[in-house]
Design a protein around this motif. Structure first.
Motif, mmCIF file in Angstrom:
data_model
loop_
_atom_site.group_PDB
_atom_site.id
_atom_site.type_symbol
_atom_site.label_atom_id
_atom_site.label_comp_id
_atom_site.label_asym_id
_atom_site.label_seq_id
_atom_site.Cartn_x
_atom_site.Cartn_y
_atom_site.Cartn_z
ATOM 1 N N ARG A 267 52.728 34.275 35.390
ATOM 2 C CA ARG A 267 52.490 33.797 36.762
ATOM 3 C C ARG A 267 51.153 34.294 37.290
ATOM 4 O O ARG A 267 50.426 33.570 37.958
ATOM 5 C CB ARG A 267 53.637 34.225 37.681
ATOM 6 N N ARG A 268 50.815 35.545 36.977
ATOM 7 C CA ARG A 268 49.543 36.124 37.453
ATOM 8 C C ARG A 268 48.373 35.804 36.533
ATOM 9 O O ARG A 268 47.274 36.347 36.734
ATOM 10 C CB ARG A 268 49.680 37.642 37.536
ATOM 11 N N GLU A 269 48.650 35.050 35.472
ATOM 12 C CA GLU A 269 47.621 34.719 34.473
ATOM 13 C C GLU A 269 46.944 35.967 33.931
ATOM 14 O O GLU A 269 45.726 36.028 33.790
ATOM 15 C CB GLU A 269 46.614 33.728 35.083
ATOM 16 N N ASP A 270 47.786 36.959 33.617
ATOM 17 C CA ASP A 270 47.300 38.226 33.102
ATOM 18 C C ASP A 270 47.259 38.162 31.568
ATOM 19 O O ASP A 270 48.170 38.605 30.865
ATOM 20 C CB ASP A 270 48.243 39.338 33.597
ATOM 21 N N GLY A 271 46.158 37.606 31.070
ATOM 22 C CA GLY A 271 46.018 37.387 29.629
ATOM 23 C C GLY A 271 46.012 38.667 28.804
ATOM 24 O O GLY A 271 46.498 38.685 27.669
ATOM 25 N N ASP A 272 45.477 39.752 29.366
ATOM 26 C CA ASP A 272 45.407 41.006 28.614
ATOM 27 C C ASP A 272 46.787 41.540 28.283
ATOM 28 O O ASP A 272 47.049 41.995 27.166
ATOM 29 C CB ASP A 272 44.609 42.063 29.403
ATOM 30 N N THR A 273 47.671 41.492 29.274
ATOM 31 C CA THR A 273 49.043 41.966 29.044
ATOM 32 C C THR A 273 49.729 41.110 27.992
ATOM 33 O O THR A 273 50.393 41.624 27.084
ATOM 34 C CB THR A 273 49.857 41.941 30.363
ATOM 35 N N LEU A 274 49.589 39.792 28.096
ATOM 36 C CA LEU A 274 50.194 38.899 27.106
ATOM 37 C C LEU A 274 49.662 39.226 25.717
ATOM 38 O O LEU A 274 50.430 39.378 24.758
ATOM 39 C CB LEU A 274 49.901 37.436 27.454
ATOM 40 N N PHE A 275 48.358 39.369 25.611
ATOM 41 C CA PHE A 275 47.748 39.625 24.308
ATOM 42 C C PHE A 275 48.240 40.944 23.722
ATOM 43 O O PHE A 275 48.558 41.033 22.528
ATOM 44 C CB PHE A 275 46.220 39.650 24.427
ATOM 45 N N GLU A 276 48.364 41.939 24.570
ATOM 46 C CA GLU A 276 48.790 43.267 24.107
ATOM 47 C C GLU A 276 50.212 43.196 23.540
ATOM 48 O O GLU A 276 50.496 43.720 22.457
ATOM 49 C CB GLU A 276 48.694 44.258 25.287
ATOM 50 N N ILE A 277 51.114 42.515 24.247
ATOM 51 C CA ILE A 277 52.515 42.404 23.796
ATOM 52 C C ILE A 277 52.602 41.583 22.502
ATOM 53 O O ILE A 277 53.286 41.959 21.559
ATOM 54 C CB ILE A 277 53.394 41.776 24.898
ATOM 55 N N PHE A 278 51.860 40.467 22.469
ATOM 56 C CA PHE A 278 51.928 39.591 21.298
ATOM 57 C C PHE A 278 51.323 40.242 20.044
ATOM 58 O O PHE A 278 51.665 39.878 18.926
ATOM 59 C CB PHE A 278 51.211 38.264 21.571
ATOM 60 N N SER A 279 50.402 41.180 20.238
ATOM 61 C CA SER A 279 49.797 41.857 19.088
ATOM 62 C C SER A 279 50.740 42.920 18.533
ATOM 63 O O SER A 279 50.839 43.124 17.332
ATOM 64 C CB SER A 279 48.494 42.544 19.487
ATOM 65 N N ARG A 280 51.429 43.585 19.450
ATOM 66 C CA ARG A 280 52.322 44.680 19.069
ATOM 67 C C ARG A 280 53.460 44.172 18.187
ATOM 68 O O ARG A 280 53.847 44.799 17.198
ATOM 69 C CB ARG A 280 52.884 45.294 20.352
#
Lengths: 309, 309
Positions: A267-280
């Motif tokens: 919702r906040r378009e927080d790409g960094d958080t998404l990327f961090e979770i998807f990499s982990r």
């Protein structure tokens, strides 16, 4: 390896797991006689026609007579009443075990009904397919799969050794665990995955703006893998969730919290958080491959199923 | 089938999808020349070493020079800037297409940067694996898979026919759809499944009372299938969620509502509701099998990957 051989194996229930045990026991010569109990005449007829049991009874009391190994292979909701029924008919020294996906509730449901001379050793083969019934089983289902023993304080050391040898002979890797811990581990590795698979398939079924035929047509994009899991036996899984309620609700709470955080990031378009979770999460996949737990097949055992060949 | 052949194909990005297109185009002789653009020297070197492109450029403007077919194969977040960069360099009548998993946002990001004489026809191959990079591709990836075209009002009829023939020649079944509807369909069949797979793998990674080695060891109970999906490319998926925000949040809202209802049924020990939901989902699985969308492999295409052989 201990040389393991039972006189008479009684399988209470002869669905996917029960019939796979019957086939594997026969293939490895682990019992002189294999009998089963099944509620419906149809199931008994199929089991006999498949030639996987020597006798099939409607009444489980008839099946357990003279058996030195009894395995409960019905949905876990039936275990309490079943134990009450067969308990008095079990002989001294008989090993009673099961294949239920929940262990603490099973111990609580079964133990009170058993005479002291019965050796109750709960167990759980981490194996299965989404298919059900006696025709769906196959002898190779347990090969290379974990079998988790959750002995009670009253389980005998000798029985534990014998049961370990029995499952090892069928190809399983045997591990011992505390029942409550088993339920927590399986809640996250099996029960929650099934619950959310059932859930998303249900969600997709209810949409008005996307037709069911579109969902089916484009299911290869990820959805398809969930439908396979969500095709598992409804009675078995109802009982799993009713009997592992606390661990499932605990894990589901964590899952939902994490999902809310992901939703917020979107919702906040927080790409960094998404990327961090998807990499982990990618790193965990690598560990599964490194541990040899990955197979090309969606379920290791399925390729052996006669239905698929 | 139309006899389709392009003079020069320019692939912008040469990861799993781009390199699979290069291989398939070469195998079927669909272009006289195949070039690519890639940001890193390493990727360009690998693409050249694999022999799947005739030339590899750092600057996409160099790649598109003289191309009559240009395919964007980078994460969709790059499409806007890329279109601005290559737009002026595209020739009259060149077909510009893409392989992005989201379509409405792509149309919005790309269209403003294009000269009127460029024929922009967005598309999406519903195919892929969890692997990334030019070495992960294979020519058979698109065989038997859907390719969804989402033409804009300005896309030419002739270009649409040519692109349909192109993807058909690579083995795909081609379907046309409205961009917004595509995004809704894919949100439920692909994006939400990926999101919840990423989520549960993350949840499992954070537990204190279950060790990571236990999660990995017993992953065959269902969890394993999710880790495969959750191993997909993080950049690509970050961009999918950022660019299909509305449809994903809409579907996620429904998923969460349904999950709350399931949670409530477990808490109240309402076995009938659980049984009803679990039975319904089984029927959908049957329809997928009936529609021939089921394969024994977790992902249709993977068995062709050299890594798996």
């Amino acid at each position: 390896m201990t040389d393991v051989k039972f006189k008479k194996l009684a399988l209470i229930g002869i669905g996917l797991i029960g019939s796979s045990i019957a086939r594997s026991v026969k293939a490895h010569g682990l019992a002189d006689e294999i009998v089963c109990a099944a509620r419906t005449a149809d199931t008994r007829r199929i089991a006999l026609e498949l030639g996987i049991v020597d006798a099939a009874y409607e009444n489980p009391v008839d099946a357990v007579k003279g058996a030195d190994l009894v395995i409960l292979c019905t949905p876990i909701g039936t275990y309490g009443p079943l134990a009450a029924t067969i308990g008095p008919a079990l002989e001294a020294g008989t090993i009673l075990t099961d294949v239920g996906s929940v262990k603490e509730a099973v111990v609580k449901a079964v133990t009170p009904h058993l005479p002291d001379y019965v050796d109750f050793i709960p167990g759980h083969p981490v194996a299965g397919t989404e298919k059900s019934g006696p025709a769906a089983g196959f002898a190779e289902l347990f090969i290379g799969r974990w079998f988790i023993l959750t002995p009670t304080p009253k389980s005998s050391h000798e029985g534990l050794e014998k049961l370990t040898a029995f499952w090892t002979a069928m190809g399983s890797k045997v591990e011992t665990m505390d029942p409550a811990h088993h339920d927590l581990v399986l809640a996250i590795t099996s029960h929650i995955p099934h619950l959310i698979a059932y859930n998303i398939v249900g969600t997709a079924d209810d949409l008005e703006d996307v037709t069911q035929s579109e969902v089916i047509k484009y299911s290869a994009g990820g959805f398809r893998d969930f439908t396979r899991i969500a095709a598992s036996d409804p009675t078995m899984w109802r009982d799993v969730f009713l009997h592992n309620k606390d661990a499932v609700l605990e894990m589901l709470g964590r899952f939902s919290e994490d999902l809310t955080a992901l939703q917020r990031a979107i919702r906040r378009e927080d790409g960094d958080t998404l990327f961090e979770i998807f990499s982990r999460t990618r790193a965990i996949r690598r560990q599964i491959i490194d541990a040899g737990q990955e197979t090309a097949e969606p379920d290791f055992g399925r390729i052996h199923s006669p239905d698929d060949e």
